[in-house]
Design an enzyme around this catalytic site. Structure first.
Site, PDB file in Angstrom:
ATOM      1  N   ASP A  58      -7.740  -1.383   2.408  1.00  0.00           N
ATOM      2  CA  ASP A  58      -8.586  -0.263   2.004  1.00  0.00           C
ATOM      3  C   ASP A  58      -8.289   0.099   0.558  1.00  0.00           C
ATOM      4  O   ASP A  58      -7.144   0.402   0.206  1.00  0.00           O
ATOM      5  CB  ASP A  58      -8.340   0.951   2.907  1.00  0.00           C
ATOM      6  CG  ASP A  58      -9.178   2.143   2.489  1.00  0.00           C
ATOM      7  OD1 ASP A  58     -10.343   2.225   2.931  1.00  0.00           O
ATOM      8  OD2 ASP A  58      -8.692   2.979   1.705  1.00  0.00           O
ATOM      9  N   TYR A 110      -8.998   4.402  -7.551  1.00  0.00           N
ATOM     10  CA  TYR A 110      -7.558   4.152  -7.530  1.00  0.00           C
ATOM     11  C   TYR A 110      -7.154   3.342  -8.757  1.00  0.00           C
ATOM     12  O   TYR A 110      -7.194   2.118  -8.768  1.00  0.00           O
ATOM     13  CB  TYR A 110      -7.144   3.406  -6.266  1.00  0.00           C
ATOM     14  CG  TYR A 110      -7.465   4.112  -4.966  1.00  0.00           C
ATOM     15  CD1 TYR A 110      -7.716   5.477  -4.921  1.00  0.00           C
ATOM     16  CD2 TYR A 110      -7.514   3.404  -3.766  1.00  0.00           C
ATOM     17  CE1 TYR A 110      -8.017   6.119  -3.737  1.00  0.00           C
ATOM     18  CE2 TYR A 110      -7.810   4.045  -2.571  1.00  0.00           C
ATOM     19  CZ  TYR A 110      -8.067   5.403  -2.559  1.00  0.00           C
ATOM     20  OH  TYR A 110      -8.369   6.036  -1.363  1.00  0.00           O
TER      21      TYR A 110
END
Length: 331
Positions: free
Chosen positions: A52, A57
């Site tokens: 995931d 990010y």
């Protein structure tokens, strides 16, 4: 390793899923790219086939590292879960928060899920990941400036084009899920869940059980707090947003560590660490399909994966829950 279907999507993922937030470095005080890649590969060798990630990010870095891993892993045996809807490079939508990128430069993160933005984000993710499809595509956070129907129409278009296999959401309420499903079927809702943060048991989990949606639990270790390794007075690295979080007050750390101390004998009986015991408990909770667990290096990743081997009896789960019921945190 146990494999579970994500809702009714036909996609089977490893119950322990590699959570790739920390390897992006962003908001976690930095990360080593080589070690992050080794962590993913070590996880796969122990049966962790699902990963995931998200564009946010590390502003693409996490997806790029996952893409590096996909160069050596068999694509048809790996399930890629990524997201859309957080833009740091576009001044549209609703302001979410101010942050800094991995270079220390200020950025503004907005929630935005307009149709054209989602199409663009998907293409960018496919490029960074080096793949032609995403297994589960999830909205990262709801965007109140865009109708949910418009957002889901874009996702449906991507699904019909073969760019994604299934649609999911993150941090959605039950009402938001119902609205989304007027456009297309949802496979899952990814939400925070841990021993000390169980709000979704009130509504999201019952709804998902009834309607056969997967619940993907993120932060099951409460961002490291349930490992027993964080002590009062802990100094976090610069850029690590856990500092100042309500769970990380010295008093709450003391209380949580006291609870964890009561579990040490059970963990020892299982030849397991406290973190492994916590992960095993999480996967045995009603409605929880997958648990996302992050790792910065191969050793951490291997330890996380081995939590799948831990068996907990009904009596042992009840023992843990009884002790958990006596834990009171101060907010």
């Amino acid at each position: 390793m146990e494999y579970r279907e994500i809702g009714q999507s036909g996609i089977h993922a490893s119950a322990i899923t590699f959570g790739a937030w920390a390897i992006g470095g962003w908001m976690w005080g930095g990360a080593d790219r080589k070690e992050a890649l080794e962590a993913i590969l070590a996880s796969y060798e122990l049966g962790v086939t699902s990963i995931d990630t998200a564009p946010a990010y590390g502003q693409g870095l996490s997806e790029e590292i996952v893409g590096d891993a996909l160069k050596t892993l068999p694509r048809d045996k790996v399930q890629i879960l990524t997201k859309y809807g957080l833009r740091w490079d576009l001044s549209k939508g609703e302001f979410f928060f101010n942050s800094i990128d991995n270079g220390g430069n200020p950025i503004v993160v907005n929630r935005y899920s307009g149709k054209e933005s989602i199409i663009e984000e998907c293409e960018n993710s496919l490029r960074r990941l080096g793949t032609d499809h995403i297994d589960l595509y999830q909205i990262h956070w709801a965007d109140p400036t865009t109708p949910i129907e418009e957002t889901m129409e874009a996702v449906l278009q991507l699904q019909q084009a073969g760019k994604i296999r299934a649609a999911g959401v993150c941090n959605y309420t039950v009402d938001q899920m119902k609205t989304a499903e007027t456009v297309l079927p949802l496979a899952s809702n990814q939400v925070p869940y841990s021993m000390v943060f169980r709000d979704i048991e009130k509504d999201v989990i019952p709804y998902c059980i009834e309607h056969q949606k997967a619940v993907i639990a993120y932060s099951p270790l409460q961002r490291g707090l349930l490992t027993g390794k964080i002590k009062p007075g802990h100094q976090f690295n610069e850029g690590d947003t856990r500092e100042g979080n309500r769970f990380y007050s010295d008093e709450n750390i003391r209380r949580i560590n006291g609870f964890l101390d009561d579990l040490r004998s059970l963990a020892a009986d299982k030849n397991a660490s406290l973190a492994q015991l916590v992960i095993a408990w999480t996967l045995r909770q009603p409605g929880i399909t997958l648990a996302l667990v992050g790792a910065r290096n191969a050793e951490q990743a291997s330890q996380n994966a081995r939590a799948s081997n831990i068996q907990l009896s009904h009596e042992e789960l009840q023992l843990i829950n009884d002790k958990l019921g006596k834990l009171e945190l101060v907010f």
